[in-house]
Design a protein around this motif. Structure first.
Motif, PDB file in Angstrom:
ATOM      1  N   LEU A   1       1.173  -1.411   0.208  1.00  9.70           N
ATOM      2  CA  LEU A   1      -0.367   0.393  -0.066  1.00  9.70           C
ATOM      3  C   LEU A   1       0.881   1.833  -0.023  1.00  9.70           C
ATOM      4  O   LEU A   1       0.975   2.436  -0.390  1.00  9.70           O
ATOM      5  N   ASN A   2       1.971   0.660   0.051  1.00 10.45           N
ATOM      6  CA  ASN A   2       3.382   2.590  -0.153  1.00 10.45           C
ATOM      7  C   ASN A   2       3.503   2.448  -1.237  1.00 10.45           C
ATOM      8  O   ASN A   2       4.655   2.944  -1.511  1.00 10.45           O
ATOM      9  N   GLY A   3       3.417   1.161  -2.428  1.00  8.56           N
ATOM     10  CA  GLY A   3       3.913   1.503  -3.517  1.00  8.56           C
ATOM     11  C   GLY A   3       5.087   0.659  -3.755  1.00  8.56           C
ATOM     12  O   GLY A   3       5.489   0.233  -4.808  1.00  8.56           O
ATOM     13  N   GLU A   4       5.561   0.539  -2.911  1.00 11.57           N
ATOM     14  CA  GLU A   4       7.282  -0.477  -2.770  1.00 11.57           C
ATOM     15  C   GLU A   4       6.971  -1.811  -4.035  1.00 11.57           C
ATOM     16  O   GLU A   4       5.660  -2.739  -3.028  1.00 11.57           O
ATOM     17  N   VAL A   5       7.270  -2.314  -4.663  1.00  9.67           N
ATOM     18  CA  VAL A   5       7.038  -3.575  -4.953  1.00  9.67           C
ATOM     19  C   VAL A   5       7.482  -4.402  -4.916  1.00  9.67           C
ATOM     20  O   VAL A   5       8.846  -4.763  -4.342  1.00  9.67           O
ATOM     21  N   ILE A   6       6.797  -6.251  -4.537  1.00 17.32           N
ATOM     22  CA  ILE A   6       7.883  -6.757  -4.197  1.00 17.32           C
ATOM     23  C   ILE A   6       7.890  -7.724  -5.139  1.00 17.32           C
ATOM     24  O   ILE A   6       9.068  -8.469  -5.033  1.00 17.32           O
ATOM     25  N   ARG A   7       7.001  -7.680  -6.272  1.00 15.85           N
ATOM     26  CA  ARG A   7       7.290  -9.030  -6.873  1.00 15.85           C
ATOM     27  C   ARG A   7       6.713  -7.882  -8.390  1.00 15.85           C
ATOM     28  O   ARG A   7       6.355  -7.092  -8.706  1.00 15.85           O
ATOM     29  N   GLN A   8       8.091  -8.945  -9.413  1.00 17.28           N
ATOM     30  CA  GLN A   8       8.100  -7.663 -10.873  1.00 17.28           C
ATOM     31  C   GLN A   8       8.079  -8.990 -11.867  1.00 17.28           C
ATOM     32  O   GLN A   8       8.906  -9.596 -11.679  1.00 17.28           O
ATOM     33  N   ILE A   9       7.355  -8.610 -12.802  1.00 16.30           N
ATOM     34  CA  ILE A   9       7.275  -9.634 -13.832  1.00 16.30           C
ATOM     35  C   ILE A   9       6.960  -8.812 -15.943  1.00 16.30           C
ATOM     36  O   ILE A   9       6.525  -7.671 -15.423  1.00 16.30           O
ATOM     37  N   GLU A  10       7.955  -9.083 -16.034  1.00 13.23           N
ATOM     38  CA  GLU A  10       8.613  -8.643 -17.274  1.00 13.23           C
ATOM     39  C   GLU A  10       7.742  -8.860 -18.421  1.00 13.23           C
ATOM     40  O   GLU A  10       8.730 -10.950 -18.523  1.00 13.23           O
ATOM     41  N   VAL A  11       7.421  -9.522 -18.821  1.00 14.62           N
ATOM     42  CA  VAL A  11       7.103 -10.380 -20.137  1.00 14.62           C
ATOM     43  C   VAL A  11       7.527  -9.757 -22.020  1.00 14.62           C
ATOM     44  O   VAL A  11       6.393  -8.887 -22.236  1.00 14.62           O
TER      45      VAL A  11
END
Length: 89
Positions: free
Chosen positions: A32-42
């Motif tokens: 909820l603070n906008g901190e990215v936990i996981r990221q995927i690039e397709v």
């Protein structure tokens, strides 16, 4: 922890080692603070990059260290199932 999920298309064409990867859909899981936990690039050529605290970087990229603006990303929100499908494929 409450999380939000987003899918955002980026038109920039990526080229790695003379190989055209093409454009990319980015998927983000953020708190909820906008901190990215996981990221995927397709990428257009079906290459997939995944980053999390367990795998923060590789030779092609890294888990973003910048928070995303949840207001700016509101229109790109997706449900958890859509994100998890991409994460486990």
């Amino acid at each position: 922890m409450i999380t939000k999920y987003f899918k955002r298309y980026y038109e920039e064409i990526r080229i790695e080692k003379s190989e055209r990867w093409g454009t990319c859909n980015y998927y983000f899981e953020a708190d909820l603070n906008g901190e990215v936990i996981r990221q995927i690039e397709v990428y257009e050529n079906n290459k997939v990059l995944k980053y999390s605290e367990q795998m923060m970087e590789d030779e092609f990229g890294f888990l973003t260290d910048q928070p995303i603006d949840l207001i700016d990303f509101k229109e790109f929100e997706i449900n958890k199932n859509d994100f998890e499908y991409q994460w486990h494929r």
